[in-house]
Design an enzyme around this catalytic site. Sequence first.
Site, PDB file in Angstrom:
ATOM      1  CD  GLU A 130      -2.992  -1.114   2.328  1.00  0.00           C
ATOM      2  OE1 GLU A 130      -3.301  -0.038   2.859  1.00  0.00           O
ATOM      3  OE2 GLU A 130      -3.440  -2.213   2.692  1.00  0.00           O
ATOM      4  CD1 TRP A 183     -14.677   6.538   8.965  1.00  0.00           C
ATOM      5  CD2 TRP A 183     -12.888   5.424   8.225  1.00  0.00           C
ATOM      6  NE1 TRP A 183     -14.248   5.710   9.991  1.00  0.00           N
ATOM      7  CE2 TRP A 183     -13.157   5.021   9.562  1.00  0.00           C
ATOM      8  CE3 TRP A 183     -11.805   4.846   7.562  1.00  0.00           C
ATOM      9  CZ2 TRP A 183     -12.383   4.067  10.237  1.00  0.00           C
ATOM     10  CZ3 TRP A 183     -11.034   3.904   8.235  1.00  0.00           C
ATOM     11  CH2 TRP A 183     -11.315   3.522   9.554  1.00  0.00           C
ATOM     12  CD  GLU A 198      -8.213  -4.643  18.714  1.00  0.00           C
ATOM     13  OE1 GLU A 198      -7.609  -4.690  19.786  1.00  0.00           O
ATOM     14  OE2 GLU A 198      -9.448  -4.646  18.611  1.00  0.00           O
ATOM     15  CG  HIS A 238      -1.960   1.465  17.185  1.00  0.00           C
ATOM     16  ND1 HIS A 238      -3.005   0.641  16.876  1.00  0.00           N
ATOM     17  CD2 HIS A 238      -2.034   2.517  16.339  1.00  0.00           C
ATOM     18  CE1 HIS A 238      -3.698   1.191  15.888  1.00  0.00           C
ATOM     19  NE2 HIS A 238      -3.133   2.317  15.540  1.00  0.00           N
ATOM     20  CB  CYS A 249      -4.210  -2.762  12.480  1.00  0.00           C
ATOM     21  SG  CYS A 249      -5.087  -1.603  11.405  1.00  0.00           S
TER      22      CYS A 249
HETATM   23  N1  GLN Z   1      -5.303  -2.516   4.838  1.00  0.00           N
HETATM   24  C1  GLN Z   1      -5.213  -1.401   5.722  1.00  0.00           C
HETATM   25  C2  GLN Z   1      -3.799  -1.293   6.261  1.00  0.00           C
HETATM   26  O1  GLN Z   1      -3.172  -2.300   6.374  1.00  0.00           O
HETATM   27  C3  GLN Z   1      -6.185  -1.540   6.871  1.00  0.00           C
HETATM   28  C4  GLN Z   1      -6.154  -0.352   7.786  1.00  0.00           C
HETATM   29  C5  GLN Z   1      -7.238  -0.339   8.848  1.00  0.00           C
HETATM   30  O2  GLN Z   1      -7.773  -1.345   9.212  1.00  0.00           O
HETATM   31  N2  GLN Z   1      -7.567   0.790   9.392  1.00  0.00           N
HETATM   32  O3  GLN Z   1      -3.334  -0.220   6.594  1.00  0.00           O
HETATM   33 ZN    ZN Z   2      -7.132  -2.361  11.055  1.00  0.00          ZN
END
Ligand code: GLN
Ligand code: ZN
Length: 509
Positions: free
Chosen positions: A229, A306, A410, A439, A471
């Site tokens: 990404e 969003w 999560e 995080h 995540c």
């Molecule tokens: N695919 C997104 C990432 O890996 C998912 C982000 C999210 O869940 N907020 O950043």
């Molecule tokens: Zn996430």
Amino acid sequence: MIALPVAGIGLDFVHDDGENVKHVNIHGFPKDKILVAGIVDGRNVWKSSLVQKATLLHHLASVAEQLIIQPSCSLLHVPVTTKHEHTLPTELAGALSFADEKLDEIRMLTEYMKGNTTIDELIKYDEQTNIYLAKFREQERTNDITAVPLRRTPYNERKKVQQAHLHLPLFPTTTIGSFPQTNEVRQARMKWKKGEWNDNKYKSFIKKEIAKWIKIQEQLQLDVLVHGEFERTDMVEFFGEKLQGMACTTNGWVQSYGSRCVRPPIIFSDISYQQPMTVEETVYAQSLTNKPVKGILTGPVTILNWSFVRDDISRKHALMQLALAIREEVLQLEKEGIRIIQVDEPALREGLPLKKEKHASYWEDAVTAFRLATSSVKEETQIHTHMCYSQFEHMLHIIDELDADVISIESSRSHGELVSAFETYEYQKEIGLGVYDIHSPRVPTKEEISEQIERALRVLRPEQFWVNPDCGLKTRKEKEAIAALKVMVEAAHEYRERLLAYGGMKSWK
Ligand code: GLN
Ligand code: ZN
């Protein structure tokens, strides 16, 4: 409430579904208090119809002795000003009102109520807005979704086909999609946006990053890879830039959480798919490896929740248009040989209305949209979804209804609660409960991760279980991400061997 020792009472006359006016009409308003009327919508980005607001204000002024006019809520949810937006279509720009402009609307209403201006000024303002909006209203189309599949073959049947197609090991390891957005990545994007880099230069930079991370993932021995990404600023904005009917601002920042900010796109008209959005990068990543590369898309519910949606468009309508657009992309990825596609829905629960009586229809639309987007694929294509930072315990039946083959959620922060929900809910499909908290910059130990796996395996069958972080890893440093994934893969391998030695994997019947 009227007995409270306060001088004024603030009421929201925008998001109350007419309840507050109704109550004021029935009970009146105490003579000794100020009615602080939340009149201008603090949650959207559209100009108010000032004539309509003035009518309501006249009514309130007849009920209360003293009136103060204010926004319906804090202006934290909207960007600061439209003044610095120079790239939006003119029609759209003319219909927008961010925080500063909303305060201006309040000033105009106040002047009018004080008798300092006439209604003509408000009429003029509304006429201008309508000229802009009329342009979009002309375009509205209805969606015919009757011919689009909403159901795949039963899970038990398609899972065998998928297993034969994908050959994944027990406890497959994967990540959620993004890899670190380093300064270098962000600067490259900035140079490209400023025109210092041309498209080719930027694209080849992105490809270099993808290639680098495919290699890293292979070295880490992850089973299902992702492209990383790197080309995306934000998971919603990226799609907002590419879909027709949505616009992105240059400076429309709003707070998302903590010190993080996003620029929510604006849904101003019919949404439609124009061209492949993620295919080039995903297919390039897949060309570099024999392992499956998972395509990553943002789901329709999350894009809707969003974004800012035009007031006079039905949200459901926009949601289904988003679903159809994402479906196109899913099918494009599949056509180009991508075997696993993840449709992220982190905001699935966030849009749930406060009022209980509205829950059922919200869930129905959300589930329909997700299934519209994902049910047209072949049996062998594995659909994943991802959700995070939400209370999942009470919505396992909804998650189930989405009918994704694999869900990653999560759970490292609240492992206990979520895991115990699976004691009572029989979930059949595959699931990755995030085994560490992305995080935190801290690299988890193998023991910590093993403990998370161990706990999950008390309620889930081994052949259901995937091992993945909580995540995406975009906020981590490269070193941290790699170190944590190394530990995660080691822990998964240990369980895999242990279970195989045990003669464990008897399933996939
Ligand atoms: N695919 C997104 C990432 O890996 C998912 C982000 C999210 O869940 N907020 O950043
Ligand atoms: Zn996430």
